[in-house]
Design a protein around this motif. Structure first.
Motif, PDB file in Angstrom:
ATOM      1  N   ALA A   1       1.000  -1.136  -0.240  1.00 22.73           N
ATOM      2  CA  ALA A   1      -0.367   0.021   0.092  1.00 22.73           C
ATOM      3  C   ALA A   1       1.003   1.773  -0.047  1.00 22.73           C
ATOM      4  CB  ALA A   1      -0.963  -0.076   1.021  1.00 22.73           C
TER       5      ALA A   1
ATOM      6  N   SER B   1       1.962   1.749  -3.617  1.00 20.88           N
ATOM      7  CA  SER B   1       1.650   2.539  -4.099  1.00 20.88           C
ATOM      8  C   SER B   1       0.643   3.622  -4.137  1.00 20.88           C
ATOM      9  CB  SER B   1      -0.363   1.156  -4.335  1.00 20.88           C
ATOM     10  OG  SER B   1      -1.018   1.511  -5.186  1.00 20.88           O
ATOM     11  N   ASN B   2       0.616   4.134  -3.361  1.00 20.79           N
ATOM     12  CA  ASN B   2       0.005   5.471  -2.737  1.00 20.79           C
ATOM     13  C   ASN B   2       0.563   5.349  -0.880  1.00 20.79           C
ATOM     14  OD1 ASN B   2      -1.653   7.738  -2.268  1.00 20.79           O
ATOM     15  ND2 ASN B   2      -3.187   6.993  -3.813  1.00 20.79           N
TER      16      ASN B   2
ATOM     17  N   GLU C   1       0.360   8.296   0.459  1.00 19.65           N
ATOM     18  CA  GLU C   1      -0.821   9.350   1.071  1.00 19.65           C
ATOM     19  C   GLU C   1      -1.775   8.320   1.403  1.00 19.65           C
ATOM     20  OE1 GLU C   1       0.202  12.024   2.139  1.00 19.65           O
ATOM     21  OE2 GLU C   1      -2.204  12.100   3.224  1.00 19.65           O
ATOM     22  N   ALA C   2      -2.831   7.976   0.629  1.00 19.18           N
ATOM     23  CA  ALA C   2      -3.739   7.385   0.924  1.00 19.18           C
ATOM     24  C   ALA C   2      -3.390   5.769   2.107  1.00 19.18           C
ATOM     25  CB  ALA C   2      -4.438   6.583  -0.823  1.00 19.18           C
ATOM     26  N   ALA C   3      -2.223   5.335   2.788  1.00 19.21           N
ATOM     27  CA  ALA C   3      -1.803   4.644   3.130  1.00 19.21           C
ATOM     28  C   ALA C   3      -1.454   5.520   4.518  1.00 19.21           C
ATOM     29  CB  ALA C   3      -0.898   3.920   3.240  1.00 19.21           C
TER      30      ALA C   3
ATOM     31  N   GLY D   1       7.437   1.744  -6.973  1.00 14.33           N
ATOM     32  CA  GLY D   1       6.849   0.860  -5.617  1.00 14.33           C
ATOM     33  C   GLY D   1       5.054   0.251  -5.428  1.00 14.33           C
ATOM     34  N   GLY D   2       4.630  -0.832  -5.357  1.00 13.25           N
ATOM     35  CA  GLY D   2       3.265  -1.132  -5.089  1.00 13.25           C
ATOM     36  C   GLY D   2       2.881  -2.042  -6.091  1.00 13.25           C
ATOM     37  N   ARG D   3       3.872  -1.856  -6.896  1.00 13.87           N
ATOM     38  CA  ARG D   3       3.619  -3.668  -7.509  1.00 13.87           C
ATOM     39  C   ARG D   3       4.882  -4.557  -7.532  1.00 13.87           C
ATOM     40  NH1 ARG D   3       1.563  -1.692 -13.290  1.00 13.87           N
ATOM     41  NH2 ARG D   3       2.342   0.121 -12.562  1.00 13.87           N
TER      42      ARG D   3
ATOM     43  N   THR E   1      -1.653  -1.360 -18.175  1.00 16.46           N
ATOM     44  CA  THR E   1      -2.882  -0.251 -18.762  1.00 16.46           C
ATOM     45  C   THR E   1      -2.902   0.738 -18.063  1.00 16.46           C
ATOM     46  OG1 THR E   1      -4.495  -1.840 -17.425  1.00 16.46           O
ATOM     47  CG2 THR E   1      -4.407  -2.398 -20.023  1.00 16.46           C
ATOM     48  N   ARG E   2      -2.692   0.871 -16.959  1.00 16.64           N
ATOM     49  CA  ARG E   2      -2.867   2.012 -15.250  1.00 16.64           C
ATOM     50  C   ARG E   2      -2.070   3.007 -16.333  1.00 16.64           C
ATOM     51  NH1 ARG E   2      -0.258   0.503 -10.889  1.00 16.64           N
ATOM     52  NH2 ARG E   2       0.347   2.263  -9.887  1.00 16.64           N
ATOM     53  N   VAL E   3      -3.105   4.050 -15.680  1.00 13.91           N
ATOM     54  CA  VAL E   3      -1.626   5.563 -16.056  1.00 13.91           C
ATOM     55  C   VAL E   3      -1.696   6.053 -14.714  1.00 13.91           C
ATOM     56  CG1 VAL E   3      -2.787   7.705 -17.345  1.00 13.91           C
ATOM     57  CG2 VAL E   3      -3.844   6.148 -17.738  1.00 13.91           C
ATOM     58  N   ARG E   4      -0.297   6.350 -14.695  1.00 11.17           N
ATOM     59  CA  ARG E   4       0.568   7.045 -13.441  1.00 11.17           C
ATOM     60  C   ARG E   4       0.200   8.252 -13.682  1.00 11.17           C
ATOM     61  NH1 ARG E   4       2.981   4.403  -9.602  1.00 11.17           N
ATOM     62  NH2 ARG E   4       2.954   2.355  -9.599  1.00 11.17           N
ATOM     63  N   ALA E   5      -0.484   9.275 -12.481  1.00 13.03           N
ATOM     64  CA  ALA E   5      -0.924  10.232 -12.271  1.00 13.03           C
ATOM     65  C   ALA E   5       1.196  11.062 -11.879  1.00 13.03           C
ATOM     66  CB  ALA E   5      -1.551  10.140 -11.236  1.00 13.03           C
TER      67      ALA E   5
END
Lengths: 333, 632
Positions: free
Chosen positions: A208, A211-212, A214-216, A277-279, A329-333
């Protein structure tokens, strides 16, 4: 747990996972080399392959943890050299030649403990600087890399420590269910790491964070602690790799582990992990290690100049990253 | 209402820009589904619609920030194909954005001529300076801001002015203002409208994107209304519409529909109480009480410290002073995990940045709050399986999609519902939500409202931050108003409306002039001076200075008592520019209309003095009129 397993092995996700594409690549390399060289499939050579995977493979476990949080650890090679030298000197001073009266086994155990603790301490140092003070992991571990190598020279007195007791060989050559114990150690560590990353709160927190972050943090996960832990684990696994390396060759050189960080990072990246990170996964890292070792081994068997090996490995790293970018497929911000 | 009516057409002056059949999709969300608009020179054109109607998308397409999927734009008689904002600007179309596009480290002058700085050749600073002065002069803002000041030191109103000057420096003929008043105080809004009026007089075409109806009526000439990505009214003269018609066009149904029954104010016992919270720099002094089963709104402008208040309550920011009580016991979480274990949930403002773990499946995203609350070493996900199934049924999310690796494939509304469900999974006692409907289409909005009402109905205390005052008033039983980091009022929604909330929420700093006036009046007369709105038998006190004992009007800033609950009911019932003596003879009160120089009514300035011998009212009234007539 059955839910998690079902989730991990659901058909839909299997097709999408990068480490499975890499597993296919590994099998392809394996089959190709089997046809290309008559020596490749011999039992001896296959055991040799696993044996050659041990040092890079164990180091790559800690590296996977670090990369999953979005960091990188350049210091693993130096940590291996320094902790190895530290182990050698501990055994040296602890009785083997100085004669404190400790048994040989106890001295060896003491040496290993010192090496692993030193690895953990160095990792803690890097981890705190990165996670608590927000320094770039690249820069912190670059500094630690230089410091570690220099300490390795100082502690060793610029010479290889060659008088390591042969009893330590038991760590490498004891047979565990027909597998040499260093390979068994590698496999056990991979299983433990997989369980930790997949089945525990700490493991999911590490994903987590990568991957993000701040969200974690906003969701209340213990971001600081689990951002430091990967660096500690990275120091520990580098130290363990150093122990097994010196146990095999019964000596430790202050130069040991030079450029190891590159192999470890390469294995993680080939295994499908994202450097953001995250993957990524521990299984992928193992496959990445095997692909690299197989290619080295195969090129040797085929009599290709060792100078071409770098090009081959480098090409695969770039192809792996390119594949990740194109297939994601994911777009990274 | 579902049958799409033919757009209402208005009489059209020769258009400068004509957009026809614009369509735009974001992943699975259809933002625009055939929007039309025409803008003419020398007009202020309102572009209206509810949240998620597509007005920002349309203006960004015209401004070159986004590319349309389909449709045509004709600009000055020729097809416009701006591939980016720079091409739109060189064609003469500029945008004044909500989040400004200025370089914070550069000076005002450098920012105004930023596009020219990129050009080769020598810079002639002297000439640029003269041109900039000319531009600010033409806006009637000659001395409003020093040209050498760094932009990061400016207020948001001043930055907006710099953006406008920047648009003029490149010779923009069409200027799009995207929600320009969202973070301005009433005085600053007036000044912006002055500037816009000057630009209109100079022949520019101005587009005003907003959902604040009062402002639309006070500045626009014609309006175009979007609903769910389509144009439902094109270029209708503002003067031919009234507020109810406009709302009907925007919402397409009666407002009552989406907001249903408003939950009663308060009632249950207090679950969470904040007492003088302080968490610098944004939170200065916040107090309120949150009751069981209520939905409490936290209103205020952007930057008032609302988000930071929620973060402090949730343990994400250290509390410097004051205390929080949970069920009457002191509670000061140092980590969010503590707050979660105590039964608090928090939906952050930025879904993508603060809520979603993009590499986790929807299931694991749902379980993220559970993961924090859990004390064990393993995951314990299975214990939540049944509750997850229940929630999914409630959310109308097929369980088969639960394993979808990528949560970003869902629409913004569905993402938000999943994030809210993340906390509902833990059955929280308190749920904090920061802008829960930001970027959510109107259909999902009402689903989210229904969800929150249901949660509250089961006894959870819900605290909602929103910049959309209409939403707050429709959803919440009571509203706490924050301004400049301070909670200044805690009132039942039933007595409030958007205009009153806007005045309450205005930054205190922008009220310096009013406060100065009140202080002077109170000091000179020894009475109580106050600024208040009078409406439907209630007085809404915005600020008050001085006055004790015989001069006490019986209410303070932030209060909204009925007239008879105050000490001066007679004066409030018959406001006039003379001193009205209460029947008991104890107090006399003067009430003077506060009206801006544009004729905008800003409530009343009152002065309560002990009965007996009040001063002459005429000079006092004249002073009030004079103060407010100056641009504030």
């Amino acid at each position: 747990m059955s839910q998690t397993l079902a989730q991990t092995f659901s058909i839909r996700r299997l097709g999408a996972r990068l480490e499975l594409r890499m597993l296919a690549l590994a099998l392809l390399v394996f089959v190709a080399l089997s046809f290309a060289s008559p020596y490749f499939l011999r039992t001896n050579n296959l055991l040799n392959l696993l044996d050659q995977s041990v040092v890079t493979g164990i180091t790559a476990i800690g590296m996977t943890f670090v990369v999953l949080t979005g960091g990188i650890d350049l210091s693993v090679g130096s940590v291996l050299g320094f902790t190895g030298v530290l182990m050698g000197q501990t055994i040296h001073a602890g009785g083997w030649s100085a004669g404190f009266g400790l048994s040989v086994d106890l001295t060896i155990a003491l040496g290993i403990a010192v090496a692993v603790l030193a690895g953990a301490a160095i990792g803690l140092f890097s981890g705190v600087l990165v996670a608590r003070f927000g320094l770039a992991s690249f820069v912190v571990t670059l500094g630690v890399m230089a410091i570690g190598r220099s300490l390795a020279y100082i502690v060793s007195g610029q010479n290889a420590i060659a008088d390591i007791p042969p009893q330590i060989n038991g760590l490498v050559y004891t047979s565990v269910f027909g597998v040499p114990s260093n390979v068994a150690t590698l496999l056990v560590l991979y299983v433990l790491a997989w369980c930790y990353l997949t089945l525990t709160k700490g493991g999911r927190t590490i994903y987590a964070i990568g991957s993000n972050r701040e969200a974690a943090r906003t969701a209340g996960l213990a971001v600081l602690g689990y951002s430091i832990l990967p660096y500690v684990l990275s120091g520990v696994t580098a130290a363990i790799a150093g122990v097994l390396l010196s146990a095999q060759i019964l000596s430790i050189d202050p130069l040991a582990g030079t450029a190891l960080e590159l192999d470890a990072i390469a294995a993680v990246v080939i295994g499908g992990a994202s450097l953001y990170g995250g993957r990524g996964s521990i299984l992928g890292t193992l496959i990445g290690v095997l692909i690299m070792v197989m290619i080295r081994n195969g090129l040797n068997l085929l009599g290709v100049s060792p100078f071409w090996q770098g090009s081959a490995i480098g090409g695969i790293i770039i192809a792996a990253v390119l594949a990740e970018r194109l297939l994601s497929t994911r777009v990274r911000a | 209402m579902s049958a799409a009516p033919a757009p209402i057409e208005g009489a059209a002056p020769a258009p400068l820009l004509v957009a026809r059949g614009i369509e735009k999709r974001f992943d699975r969300t259809r933002a625009l589904a055939g929007a039309d608009a025409e803008f003419a020179a020398g007009e202020v054109h309102g572009l209206l619609g509810a949240n998620g109607a597509g007005k920002s998308t349309l203006s960004r397409i015209i401004g070159g920030h986004l590319q349309r999927d389909r449709g045509s734009i004709v600009w000055r008689g020729a097809a416009l194909t701006a591939r980016n904002a720079r091409e739109a600007i060189s064609a003469g179309i500029a945008m004044v954005m909500q989040e400004t596009s200025l370089a914070p480290d550069l000076s005002v002058l450098e920012n105004v001529f930023l596009p020219e700085l990129a050009r080769p050749g020598r810079l002639r600073l002297g000439a640029l300076r003269a041109r900039a002065e000319g531009i600010f002069d033409s806006l009637g803002q000659r001395d409003a801001l020093p040209l050498g000041e760094e932009v990061q030191r400016l207020s948001s109103a001043q930055r907006q002015l710099v953006e406008i000057a920047k648009a003029l420096a490149v010779g923009a003929a069409l200027i799009i203002f995207d929600e320009p008043t969202a973070s301005l105080s009433p005085g600053e809004v007036e000044r912006l409208f002055d500037v816009m009026a000057r630009l209109r007089a100079a022949g520019h075409a101005l587009v005003f994107v907003s959902h604040r109806l009062e402002e639309v009526f006070s500045i626009t000439d014609r309006v175009t209304v979007l609903r769910e990505g389509r144009t439902v009214a094109r270029s209708v003269p503002t003067a031919t519409l009234n507020q109810a018609e406009l709302i009907r066009l925007m919402v397409g149904q009666e407002l009552g529909g989406i907001y249903a029954a408003r939950p009663a104010a308060g009632g249950g016992k207090v679950v969470l109480e904040a007492r003088h919270l302080r968490a610098p720099p944004m939170v200065r002094d916040v107090s309120f009480a949150l009751h069981e089963g209520e939905i409490l709104g936290l209103a205020g402008l952007v930057g008032a410290g609302r988000s930071e208040t929620l973060q402090t309550l949730f343990g994400l920011r250290p509390l410097a002073a004051g205390e929080t009580l949970l069920d009457g016991r002191p509670f000061a979480p140092r980590h969010a995990a503590q707050a979660i274990r105590a039964g608090i949930g928090f939906v952050a403002e930025d879904r993508r940045g603060q809520s979603i773990i993009p590499d986790f499946s929807v299931r694991e995203n749902l379980l993220l709050g559970h993961l924090s609350a859990r004390r064990g070493f393993l995951l314990g996900y299975r214990a939540r399986d049944r509750r997850i199934e229940e929630l999914l049924r409630q959310l109308e999310l097929p369980a088969s999609r639960l394993l979808d690796a990528n949560m970003l494939n869902f629409s913004g509304g569905m993402q938000q519902k999943i994030i809210i469900a993340r906390w509902l999974l833990l059955e929280p006692r308190v749920l904090l939500l920061d802008e829960p409907t930001k970027g959510v289409d109107i259909g999902t909005r009402s689903a989210i409202y229904a969800m929150l009402r249901e949660v509250a109905g089961k006894g959870t205390a819900v605290l909602v931050v929103s910049s959309d005052f209409e939403e707050l008033l429709g959803l919440c039983g009571r509203v706490v108003v924050m301004s400049d980091g301070t909670s200044i009022a805690e009132l039942p929604s039933a007595v409030l409306d958007e205009a009153k909330l806007t005045l309450f929420a205005a930054p205190r700093s922008s009220m310096a002039m009013t406060t100065g006036l009140l202080e002077a009046l109170a000091q000179e007369t020894g009475g109580a001076a106050f600024w208040a709105l009078l409406d439907a038998g209630r007085v809404f006190c915005l600020s008050r200075v001085g006055g004790t004992g015989a001069a006490d009007p019986g209410f303070g800033a932030g209060a909204a008592p009925a007239f008879e609950e105050t000490h001066i009911p007679a004066a409030l019932a018959a406001p006039a520019e003379r001193f009205v003596l209460e029947p008991d003879g104890a107090r006399a009160t003067l009430l003077v209309r506060a009206r801006s120089h544009r004729g905008h009514e800003l409530g009343w300035i009152g002065l309560t003095v002990p009965g007996g011998a009040p001063p002459a009212p005429a000079p006092l009234a004249a002073r009030v009129h004079e103060q407010f007539a100056r641009a504030i």
